[in-house]
Design an enzyme around this catalytic site. Structure first.
Site, PDB file in Angstrom:
ATOM      1  N   ARG A   1     -59.806 -23.527  17.063  1.00 38.94           N
ATOM      2  CA  ARG A   1     -59.307 -24.116  18.306  1.00 38.94           C
ATOM      3  C   ARG A   1     -57.891 -24.598  18.042  1.00 38.94           C
ATOM      4  O   ARG A   1     -57.688 -25.583  17.347  1.00 38.94           O
ATOM      5  CB  ARG A   1     -60.230 -25.269  18.727  1.00 38.94           C
ATOM      6  CG  ARG A   1     -59.611 -26.219  19.726  1.00 38.94           C
ATOM      7  CD  ARG A   1     -60.595 -27.167  20.330  1.00 38.94           C
ATOM      8  NE  ARG A   1     -61.226 -28.101  19.406  1.00 38.94           N
ATOM      9  CZ  ARG A   1     -60.632 -29.151  18.837  1.00 38.94           C
ATOM     10  NH1 ARG A   1     -59.349 -29.390  19.052  1.00 38.94           N
ATOM     11  NH2 ARG A   1     -61.316 -29.959  18.036  1.00 38.94           N
TER      12      ARG A   1
ATOM     13  N   HIS B   1     -59.323 -30.579  21.816  1.00 37.08           N
ATOM     14  CA  HIS B   1     -60.739 -30.341  22.146  1.00 37.08           C
ATOM     15  C   HIS B   1     -60.905 -30.288  23.659  1.00 37.08           C
ATOM     16  O   HIS B   1     -61.434 -29.340  24.221  1.00 37.08           O
ATOM     17  CB  HIS B   1     -61.623 -31.439  21.548  1.00 37.08           C
ATOM     18  CG  HIS B   1     -63.003 -31.443  22.115  1.00 37.08           C
ATOM     19  ND1 HIS B   1     -63.938 -30.485  21.783  1.00 37.08           N
ATOM     20  CD2 HIS B   1     -63.601 -32.254  23.018  1.00 37.08           C
ATOM     21  CE1 HIS B   1     -65.054 -30.719  22.461  1.00 37.08           C
ATOM     22  NE2 HIS B   1     -64.879 -31.780  23.210  1.00 37.08           N
TER      23      HIS B   1
ATOM     24  N   TYR C   1     -56.999 -36.443  13.599  1.00 34.73           N
ATOM     25  CA  TYR C   1     -58.029 -36.033  12.630  1.00 34.73           C
ATOM     26  C   TYR C   1     -57.755 -34.716  11.904  1.00 34.73           C
ATOM     27  O   TYR C   1     -58.544 -34.310  11.073  1.00 34.73           O
ATOM     28  CB  TYR C   1     -59.424 -35.987  13.295  1.00 34.73           C
ATOM     29  CG  TYR C   1     -59.518 -35.096  14.534  1.00 34.73           C
ATOM     30  CD1 TYR C   1     -59.684 -33.724  14.417  1.00 34.73           C
ATOM     31  CD2 TYR C   1     -59.447 -35.640  15.813  1.00 34.73           C
ATOM     32  CE1 TYR C   1     -59.764 -32.920  15.538  1.00 34.73           C
ATOM     33  CE2 TYR C   1     -59.532 -34.839  16.948  1.00 34.73           C
ATOM     34  CZ  TYR C   1     -59.693 -33.481  16.800  1.00 34.73           C
ATOM     35  OH  TYR C   1     -59.772 -32.685  17.910  1.00 34.73           O
TER      36      TYR C   1
HETATM   37  C1  TPP Z   1     -75.797 -33.177  23.834  1.00 34.26           C
HETATM   38  C2  TPP Z   1     -74.360 -33.549  23.776  1.00 34.26           C
HETATM   39  N1  TPP Z   1     -73.933 -34.386  22.817  1.00 34.26           N
HETATM   40  C3  TPP Z   1     -72.619 -34.721  22.747  1.00 34.26           C
HETATM   41  C4  TPP Z   1     -71.723 -34.209  23.667  1.00 34.26           C
HETATM   42  C5  TPP Z   1     -70.242 -34.553  23.553  1.00 34.26           C
HETATM   43  N2  TPP Z   1     -69.548 -33.348  23.086  1.00 34.26           N
HETATM   44  C6  TPP Z   1     -68.918 -32.522  23.918  1.00 34.26           C
HETATM   45  S1  TPP Z   1     -68.282 -31.195  23.148  1.00 34.26           S
HETATM   46  C7  TPP Z   1     -68.832 -31.735  21.649  1.00 34.26           C
HETATM   47  C8  TPP Z   1     -68.542 -30.936  20.410  1.00 34.26           C
HETATM   48  C9  TPP Z   1     -69.034 -29.557  20.510  1.00 34.26           C
HETATM   49  O1  TPP Z   1     -68.587 -28.852  19.390  1.00 34.26           O
HETATM   50  P1  TPP Z   1     -68.858 -27.319  19.250  1.00 34.26           P
HETATM   51  O2  TPP Z   1     -70.290 -27.020  19.530  1.00 34.26           O
HETATM   52  O3  TPP Z   1     -68.326 -26.898  17.941  1.00 34.26           O
HETATM   53  O4  TPP Z   1     -68.025 -26.668  20.447  1.00 34.26           O
HETATM   54  P2  TPP Z   1     -66.442 -26.716  20.672  1.00 34.26           P
HETATM   55  O5  TPP Z   1     -66.168 -27.950  21.470  1.00 34.26           O
HETATM   56  O6  TPP Z   1     -65.783 -26.741  19.343  1.00 34.26           O
HETATM   57  O7  TPP Z   1     -66.143 -25.486  21.444  1.00 34.26           O
HETATM   58  C10 TPP Z   1     -69.517 -32.926  21.779  1.00 34.26           C
HETATM   59  C11 TPP Z   1     -70.117 -33.656  20.652  1.00 34.26           C
HETATM   60  C12 TPP Z   1     -72.221 -33.357  24.658  1.00 34.26           C
HETATM   61  N3  TPP Z   1     -71.431 -32.795  25.570  1.00 34.26           N
HETATM   62  N4  TPP Z   1     -73.540 -33.022  24.686  1.00 34.26           N
END
Ligand code: TPP
Ligand code: MG
Length: 377
Positions: free
Chosen positions: A258, A262, A271
């Site tokens: 990415r 985020h 970070y």
């Molecule tokens: C069940 C849940 N826990 C926490 C969140 C907050 N949250 C949104 S995106 C994210 C990280 C997701 O990381 P990843 O699966 O690697 O996807 P990326 O954002 O890198 O595309 C989190 C913890 C959420 N949306 N849903």
């Protein structure tokens, strides 16, 4: 202590066809018609330009929080192009390029990120699920779709997207377990972009790869260079064919990055280092694919202007619609709205109408909700 080795022994493979220096492994080069190659590049560039535009729109207060895809265009387009319209696409929240390829109008995506109910509704007869914000919760649904297709003997494959962070959720493991047990036609596309907000991959798992997690559930897992659109294409095509021929699920780990924030609510400088980002900028999927197409004489200089005009027209259509209807936030979560939401809805409706809040004495006495304050502004 003597032990016997169980067969088969497992191994995890990595696929790369067009590397970051533009070297092509000609023996593995997939056969893709020139027109399709041009369409794929256009879709990737559209993904990039739309991303940049959406970040600006958010900064200007014209849409809400948005999750950019910059750097992940090859992982999305290399995979999604292998779907037929009748197949199902199940996104997470970072698949704008894949969604536009599937036919989501750009103004609909803008509407989603601006809080319109309509933005979450897939176009009629389109075999896509809506954007899913709760991490990993789309995966059991995706397996359910594949199970239904298998049960009905429909010639349908499901493709489900998620991130590296999603692999730590129970839903991921439950989904893969049942996909394996039922041997359903599904391709899991993990976009391993190295970060789950501020949590790096090494804090997410102690596994050497994410692809190997498939082995525990009894089906193949393959790691692919996710910034290599040809590699992603070839890996996905093989997995789709296997699924369509009754060969069951596959997990693809697309190793990518990415490059941006985020979401527009995030500051990644807190970070991760600039050096790390610069290292991945060198591996940009668009630069690499453009160089490949240039050698084939398939690059069109006017493409960027054409794409920007397409985006601008969509932004105009998006902004020509009236403001979103706040009351829709109470719809569609429940078939029958529970009493506390009914009361809150009445309260908001009353506030929007400019009258005294309705509802039970308890809810009327509670502090105003954010929506109410916003509505009064
Ligand atoms: C069940 C849940 N826990 C926490 C969140 C907050 N949250 C949104 S995106 C994210 C990280 C997701 O990381 P990843 O699966 O690697 O996807 P990326 O954002 O890198 O595309 C989190 C913890 C959420 N949306 N849903
Ligand atoms: Mg991630």
């Amino acid at each position: 202590m003597p032990r016997s080795i169980l067969e088969p022994r497992f191994q995890v493979e990595h696929l790369s066809i067009l590397d970051s220096d533009g070297n092509l492994d000609a023996a593995l080069e997939p056969t893709i018609a020139p027109d399709q190659l041009k369409r794929m590049y256009r879709a990737m560039l559209l993904g990039r330009r739309l991303d940049e535009r959406m970040v600006r729109l958010q900064r200007q207060g014209r849409i809400g929080t948005f999750a950019p895809i910059k750097g992940q265009e090859a992982a999305q387009i290399g995979s999604v192009v292998n779907l037929r319209p009748s197949d199902w696409m199940v996104p997470s929240f970072r698949e704008t390029a894949a969604m536009v390829w599937r036919g989501w109008p750009i103004e609909k995506l803008l509407s989603f990120f601006a809080g319109y109910l309509e933005g979450g509704q897939p176009p009629r007869d389109q075999h896509d699920l809506p954007i899913t914000i709760p991490v990993s919760t789309q995966l059991p649904h995706a397996v359910g779709l594949a199970y239904a297709a298998q049960y009905r003997d429909d010639d349908v494959v499901v493709m489900a997207y998620f991130g590296d962070g999603a692999t730590s959720e129970g839903d991921f493991h439950e989904a893969l377990n049942f996909a394996g047990v039922w041997h359903v036609p599904i391709v899991f596309v993990c976009q391993n972009n190295q970060w789950a907000i501020s949590v790096p991959l090494k804090k997410q798992t102690h596994s050497r790869t994410l692809a190997q997690k498939a082995l525990a559930y009894g089906f193949p897992g393959l790691q692919v260079d996710g910034n290599d659109v040809l590699g992603v294409y070839a890996a996905t095509r093989e997995a789709m064919e296997r699924a369509r021929d009754g060969g069951g699920p596959t997990l693809l780990e697309c190793v990518t990055y990415r490059l941006g924030v985020h979401t527009t609510a995030d500051d990644p400088t807190k970070y991760r280092s600039n050096e790390e980002v610069a290292e991945w900028e060198r591996k940009d999927p668009l630069t690499r694919f453009a160089a490949y197409l240039e050698k084939k004489g398939l690059l069109d200089d006017r493409l960027e202007d054409e794409i920007d005009a397409e985006i601008a027209a969509a932004v105009q259509r998006f902004e020509a619609q009236g403001p979103p209807e706040p009351l829709t936030m109470f719809d569609h979560a429940y078939a029958v709205r529970p009493p506390h939401l009914e009361a809150q809805r009445a309260q908001v409706a009353g506030s929007l109408a400019g009258g005294a809040p309705h509802g039970t004495p308890e809810t009327a006495a509670s502090p105003p909700m954010r929506g109410q304050r916003a509505a009064r502004r």
